[in-house]
Scaffold this motif. Structure first.
Motif, PDB file in Angstrom:
ATOM      1  N   GLU A 199      -9.419   1.382   0.750  1.00 48.05           N
ATOM      2  CA  GLU A 199      -9.664   0.387   1.800  1.00 48.05           C
ATOM      3  C   GLU A 199      -8.588   0.453   2.874  1.00 48.05           C
ATOM      4  OE1 GLU A 199     -12.174  -3.249  -0.235  1.00 48.05           O
ATOM      5  OE2 GLU A 199     -10.128  -3.604   0.401  1.00 48.05           O
ATOM      6  N   PHE A 200      -7.346   0.587   2.424  1.00 43.57           N
ATOM      7  CA  PHE A 200      -6.220   0.678   3.348  1.00 43.57           C
ATOM      8  C   PHE A 200      -6.358   1.917   4.231  1.00 43.57           C
ATOM      9  CE2 PHE A 200      -1.735   2.085   4.104  1.00 43.57           C
ATOM     10  CZ  PHE A 200      -1.395   1.073   4.970  1.00 43.57           C
ATOM     11  N   GLY A 201      -6.771   3.030   3.602  1.00 43.16           N
ATOM     12  CA  GLY A 201      -6.981   4.271   4.355  1.00 43.16           C
ATOM     13  C   GLY A 201      -8.031   4.079   5.437  1.00 43.16           C
ATOM     14  N   LEU A 202      -9.127   3.384   5.073  1.00 42.15           N
ATOM     15  CA  LEU A 202     -10.181   3.112   6.056  1.00 42.15           C
ATOM     16  C   LEU A 202      -9.651   2.240   7.187  1.00 42.15           C
ATOM     17  CD1 LEU A 202     -13.432   2.484   3.987  1.00 42.15           C
ATOM     18  CD2 LEU A 202     -12.745   4.527   5.226  1.00 42.15           C
ATOM     19  N   ASP A 203      -8.811   1.252   6.833  1.00 39.94           N
ATOM     20  CA  ASP A 203      -8.196   0.375   7.840  1.00 39.94           C
ATOM     21  C   ASP A 203      -7.368   1.177   8.831  1.00 39.94           C
ATOM     22  OD1 ASP A 203      -9.270  -1.911   6.966  1.00 39.94           O
ATOM     23  OD2 ASP A 203      -7.401  -2.875   6.336  1.00 39.94           O
ATOM     24  N   VAL A 204      -6.535   2.067   8.274  1.00 37.77           N
ATOM     25  CA  VAL A 204      -5.662   2.877   9.123  1.00 37.77           C
ATOM     26  C   VAL A 204      -6.510   3.751  10.041  1.00 37.77           C
ATOM     27  CG1 VAL A 204      -3.985   4.781   9.105  1.00 37.77           C
ATOM     28  CG2 VAL A 204      -3.730   2.882   7.494  1.00 37.77           C
ATOM     29  N   LEU A 205      -7.563   4.344   9.448  1.00 34.12           N
ATOM     30  CA  LEU A 205      -8.468   5.201  10.213  1.00 34.12           C
ATOM     31  C   LEU A 205      -9.153   4.396  11.310  1.00 34.12           C
ATOM     32  CD1 LEU A 205      -8.786   8.166   9.378  1.00 34.12           C
ATOM     33  CD2 LEU A 205     -11.079   7.602   8.581  1.00 34.12           C
ATOM     34  N   ALA A 206      -9.562   3.157  10.971  1.00 32.12           N
ATOM     35  CA  ALA A 206     -10.238   2.309  11.953  1.00 32.12           C
ATOM     36  C   ALA A 206      -9.305   1.962  13.100  1.00 32.12           C
ATOM     37  CB  ALA A 206     -10.745   1.036  11.270  1.00 32.12           C
ATOM     38  N   MET A 215       0.832  -1.208   0.000  1.00 28.52           N
ATOM     39  CA  MET A 215       0.000   0.000   0.000  1.00 28.52           C
ATOM     40  C   MET A 215       0.865   1.256   0.000  1.00 28.52           C
ATOM     41  SD  MET A 215      -3.044  -0.860  -0.290  1.00 28.52           S
ATOM     42  CE  MET A 215      -2.769  -2.438  -1.026  1.00 28.52           C
ATOM     43  N   ILE A 216       1.950   1.216   0.798  1.00 25.49           N
ATOM     44  CA  ILE A 216       2.866   2.371   0.836  1.00 25.49           C
ATOM     45  C   ILE A 216       3.512   2.544  -0.527  1.00 25.49           C
ATOM     46  CG2 ILE A 216       4.927   3.293   1.986  1.00 25.49           C
ATOM     47  CD1 ILE A 216       3.551   2.588   4.454  1.00 25.49           C
ATOM     48  N   GLU A 217       3.837   1.415  -1.158  1.00 27.00           N
ATOM     49  CA  GLU A 217       4.390   1.476  -2.514  1.00 27.00           C
ATOM     50  C   GLU A 217       3.372   2.111  -3.466  1.00 27.00           C
ATOM     51  OE1 GLU A 217       6.064  -2.234  -4.209  1.00 27.00           O
ATOM     52  OE2 GLU A 217       4.931  -1.667  -5.981  1.00 27.00           O
ATOM     53  N   MET A 253     -15.183   0.034  10.330  1.00 26.20           N
ATOM     54  CA  MET A 253     -15.286   0.574   8.982  1.00 26.20           C
ATOM     55  C   MET A 253     -15.999  -0.405   8.055  1.00 26.20           C
ATOM     56  SD  MET A 253     -14.244   3.589   8.617  1.00 26.20           S
ATOM     57  CE  MET A 253     -13.466   4.798   9.676  1.00 26.20           C
ATOM     58  N   PRO A 254     -16.666   0.132   7.014  1.00 31.42           N
ATOM     59  CA  PRO A 254     -17.456  -0.723   6.120  1.00 31.42           C
ATOM     60  C   PRO A 254     -16.600  -1.688   5.304  1.00 31.42           C
ATOM     61  CG  PRO A 254     -17.327   1.514   5.280  1.00 31.42           C
ATOM     62  CD  PRO A 254     -16.775   1.548   6.658  1.00 31.42           C
ATOM     63  N   LEU A 255     -15.377  -1.294   4.975  1.00 30.38           N
ATOM     64  CA  LEU A 255     -14.527  -2.146   4.156  1.00 30.38           C
ATOM     65  C   LEU A 255     -13.253  -2.432   4.915  1.00 30.38           C
ATOM     66  CD1 LEU A 255     -15.007   0.044   1.033  1.00 30.38           C
ATOM     67  CD2 LEU A 255     -15.751  -2.323   1.128  1.00 30.38           C
ATOM     68  N   ALA A 256     -12.694  -3.594   4.677  1.00 25.04           N
ATOM     69  CA  ALA A 256     -11.444  -3.909   5.351  1.00 25.04           C
ATOM     70  C   ALA A 256     -10.599  -4.788   4.448  1.00 25.04           C
ATOM     71  CB  ALA A 256     -11.716  -4.622   6.669  1.00 25.04           C
ATOM     72  N   GLN A 257      -9.289  -4.616   4.538  1.00 22.73           N
ATOM     73  CA  GLN A 257      -8.392  -5.500   3.825  1.00 22.73           C
ATOM     74  C   GLN A 257      -8.071  -6.671   4.733  1.00 22.73           C
ATOM     75  OE1 GLN A 257      -5.167  -2.857   2.745  1.00 22.73           O
ATOM     76  NE2 GLN A 257      -5.892  -2.819   0.661  1.00 22.73           N
ATOM     77  N   HIS A 258      -7.952  -7.845   4.114  1.00 18.05           N
ATOM     78  CA  HIS A 258      -7.610  -9.016   4.908  1.00 18.05           C
ATOM     79  C   HIS A 258      -6.300  -9.579   4.407  1.00 18.05           C
ATOM     80  CE1 HIS A 258     -11.636  -8.755   6.536  1.00 18.05           C
ATOM     81  NE2 HIS A 258     -12.064  -8.637   5.300  1.00 18.05           N
TER      82      HIS A 258
END
Lengths: 214, 219
Positions: free
Chosen positions: B157-164, A176-178, B171-176
């Motif tokens: 999605e990653f942004g939402l994860d970080v925020l969560a 993601m950082i990439e 958050m509604p979406l998440a990366q697994h």
């Protein structure tokens, strides 16, 4: 989309690509040679991921001469030099450029793709859309590159995305950082593409006007 | 596009009148609003975001022309609504119980992203005199746009994860993990290829119908 008038846009493509003549082709082929050296070096290093990336870049760069069946049909060398700079720096200096360098390499690859799509087709862009287009090409290349590395990790036993000591979540975060860096690099490449095109178009217009006036 | 081919494409799917199209669009939008309402009542943030996103998509052709009377092609609308429904049902429990539901939703939404990308691209192409995209490379353009959108989506999605993680809000979406992310990208690529290969004929009809309506509306 656009008019697909084959007979009219073929000579146009050739004219655009051959405009710089032999001097351009020679300089461009020197750059391709350097790319070849980097490729051989990465193969000898058994660096599978980097070999694949350099080979793909080489294939993209060689599309014009193959399509036109002419040794002289090469992209403008100064553009090629700029696009290949991150790859050549990494390969010839032998140093690991890290995430930023890798992002710039992907952006350079995407820049070549964008320039060729513009040169080989009847594509016409506005200035803002040219920037968006290059950003999209860069992001798409990064996405494909991630898929390629993931597949290599899975089937060729490489550790391009997941390092032996790192977890899958850490690898995801690194990717993601990439992607974030790639977005920035793509934006830079897009602005460069726009600046370059407007300069070249102005040059071309002056030349055409000079011919018309004659 | 050659006229005879266009005629064949038009016949491939029944095309209702403009008024019926507008009604169908409203109906589909009502379903989406219901999904959002369900999300609010049963506190399912996924349903809210997805429903809102789909509503935004159904409104995009109208926004494009700044004319809110322009209807969305009903088949495209149905397609979008189905994908949102699939995703919402998945979040409501089917993802956990049915193994392939996740793949189904991914594939469905990937084709929509591809379809919307293509439609927007063509609309830009036709409406902006200064932008002209070559048909011969349409395949490449769809791939580029969809893959790019896929990467942006993963970043979102990653942004939402970080925020969560920072706020502790669900958050509604998440990366697994990595496999999930690359799986998303793979489905996006596959969806782009499917739309480019099989959907181009249909989508050409969609855009032409949209343009017809636009021209009638503005003329």
């Amino acid at each position: 989309m656009g008019d697909d008038g084959e007979p009219t846009d073929r000579p146009d493509v050739l004219a655009r690509l051959l405009r710089e003549g032999r001097r351009n082709a020679v300089l461009a082929w020197i750059l391709v040679g350097a790319l070849g050296v980097v490729f051989v070096g990465s193969v000898l290093d058994r660096d599978v991921g980097w070999s694949v990336f350099v080979a793909a870049t080489g294939a993209i760069v060689l599309v014009p001469p193959v399509a036109a069946r002419s040794w002289w049909a090469m992209l403008p060398w100064e553009l090629l030099a700029l696009a290949l700079a991150p790859i050549l720096t990494r390969g010839l200096a032998g140093s690991d450029v890290g995430t930023v360098g890798a992002s710039l390499s992907v952006a350079g690859f995407a820049l070549v793709v964008a320039v060729e799509l513009r040169a080989f087709s009847s594509l016409r862009l506005t200035r803002w859309f040219a920037v968006v287009f290059v950003v999209c090409t860069t992001l798409a290349s990064a996405g494909v590159w991630a898929i390629v590395r993931w597949t290599l990790d899975r089937w060729a036993g490489t550790t391009l995305l997941v390092t032996p000591e790192g977890s899958a979540d850490a690898a995801n975060e690194a990717l993601m950082i990439e992607f974030l860096w790639v977005t920035l690099a793509g934006l830079a490449a897009g602005l460069l593409f726009d600046a370059y095109l407007s300069r070249r178009d102005a040059q071309l217009r002056r030349r055409i006007e000079a011919v018309i006036r004659r | 596009m050659s006229p005879p081919l266009a005629a064949v494409r038009r016949r491939s799917l029944p095309r209702p009148s403009v008024r019926t199209q507008r009604r169908l669009t409203r109906l589909l939008q009502a379903v989406l609003v219901a999904i959002v309402a369900y999300g609010i009542v049963y506190s399912r943030p996924k349903a809210i975001t997805n429903g809102c996103l789909a509503l935004a998509v159904t409104a995009s052709p109208a926004l494009l022309e700044r004319n809110y009377a322009v209807p969305l092609d009903p088949w495209l609308g149905l397609w979008v609504t189905l994908a949102v429904l699939a995703h919402t049902l998945g979040s409501a429990g089917l993802y956990a119980t049915v193994g392939w539901w996740d793949h189904l939703t991914h594939a469905l939404s990937a084709t929509i992203v591809a379809g919307v990308g293509y439609t927007v691209t063509r609309a830009l192409d036709v409406h902006h005199d200064d932008i002209q995209l070559p048909r011969r490379f349409a395949f490449a353009f769809i791939l580029v746009l969809v893959m790019a959108f896929g990467v942006v989506w993963e970043l979102f999605e990653f942004g939402l994860d970080v925020l969560a993680a920072r706020t502790g809000v669900d958050m509604p979406l998440a990366q697994h993990g990595l496999d999930d992310t690359v799986g998303d990208l793979l489905f996006n690529a596959a969806g782009a290829v499917v739309v480019a290969a099989f959907g181009q004929a249909y989508l050409s009809g969609t855009v032409d119908a949209l343009l017809e309506v636009l021209e009638r509306g503005s003329g």
